[in-house]
Design a protein around this motif. Structure first.
Motif, short mmCIF file in Angstrom:
data_model
loop_
_atom_site.label_atom_id
_atom_site.label_comp_id
_atom_site.label_asym_id
_atom_site.label_seq_id
_atom_site.Cartn_x
_atom_site.Cartn_y
_atom_site.Cartn_z
N GLU A 123 0.83 -1.20 0.00
CA GLU A 123 0.00 0.00 0.00
C GLU A 123 0.86 1.25 0.00
N LEU A 124 0.32 2.30 -0.62
CA LEU A 124 0.99 3.59 -0.64
C LEU A 124 0.86 4.24 0.73
N VAL A 125 1.96 4.72 1.25
CA VAL A 125 1.98 5.40 2.54
C VAL A 125 2.04 6.91 2.37
N ALA A 126 2.96 7.37 1.54
CA ALA A 126 3.16 8.80 1.35
C ALA A 126 3.81 9.03 -0.01
N VAL A 168 -1.79 7.35 8.45
CA VAL A 168 -0.51 7.88 8.94
C VAL A 168 -0.49 9.41 9.01
N LYS A 169 -1.57 10.05 8.60
CA LYS A 169 -1.61 11.51 8.62
C LYS A 169 -1.40 12.03 10.05
N GLY A 170 -0.54 13.01 10.17
CA GLY A 170 -0.24 13.59 11.47
C GLY A 170 0.85 12.85 12.23
N ARG A 171 1.24 11.68 11.73
CA ARG A 171 2.28 10.90 12.42
C ARG A 171 3.54 10.73 11.56
N PHE A 172 3.37 10.61 10.25
CA PHE A 172 4.49 10.39 9.34
C PHE A 172 4.74 11.65 8.53
N LEU A 182 15.64 10.36 0.03
CA LEU A 182 14.26 10.46 0.45
C LEU A 182 14.16 9.94 1.88
N TYR A 183 13.32 10.58 2.69
CA TYR A 183 13.15 10.19 4.08
C TYR A 183 11.68 9.95 4.40
N LEU A 184 11.46 9.15 5.41
CA LEU A 184 10.14 9.01 6.00
C LEU A 184 10.32 9.03 7.52
N GLN A 185 9.92 10.14 8.13
CA GLN A 185 9.95 10.25 9.58
C GLN A 185 8.65 9.68 10.12
N MET A 186 8.78 8.70 10.99
CA MET A 186 7.60 8.02 11.52
C MET A 186 7.56 8.20 13.03
N ASN A 187 6.54 8.88 13.50
CA ASN A 187 6.35 9.12 14.94
C ASN A 187 5.09 8.43 15.43
N SER A 188 4.99 8.30 16.74
CA SER A 188 3.81 7.68 17.35
C SER A 188 3.47 6.35 16.68
N LEU A 189 4.47 5.53 16.52
CA LEU A 189 4.28 4.27 15.80
C LEU A 189 3.33 3.33 16.53
#
Length: 120
Positions: A46-49, A63-67, A78-85
């Motif tokens: 699935e597409l995340v971002a 993932v809106k508001g978290r990634f 390219l980066y993907l910052q992932m918070n509140s996992l």
């Protein structure tokens, strides 16, 4: 030859953070569409971002508001910052670039993936 190298995955507790990286060679990330996808066991990828070629950013609702997706031109990364996992974020994560490589050939290019496991 286009090469995308994913890194940054690992095991993290719920509520924790990780930053995924996708280092590119043979293609310029800043002028092409770039994305992060994920695939959990038994599920479809699935597409995340995504960042479009024009710079528009979209996220899947979960993932809106978290990634946060970003790209650094100077590093061609390219980066993907992932918070509140959350445990449901557990998956293999892949970067994807859609566009023309430095020789002008058009294609979809994928990184090798990096595993993210969210568990206590």
């Amino acid at each position: 030859q286009v090469q995308l190298v994913n890194s940054g995955g690992g095991l993290v507790q719920p509520g924790g953070s990780l930053r995924l990286s996708c280092a590119a060679s043979g293609i310029t990330l800043s002028i092409n569409a770039v994305s992060w996808y994920r695939q959990a066991p038994g599920k479809e990828r699935e597409l995340v971002a995504r960042i479009s070629g024009g710079g528009n950013i979209d996220y899947t609702d979960s993932v809106k508001g978290r990634f946060t997706i970003s790209r650094v031109s100077a590093r061609n990364t390219l980066y993907l910052q992932m918070n509140s996992l959350k445990p449901e974020d557990t998956a293999a994560y892949y970067c994807k670039v859609e566009g023309r490589d430095i020789h002008g050939s058009y294609g979809d290019y994928w990184g090798q993936g990096t595993q993210v496991t969210v568990s206590s």
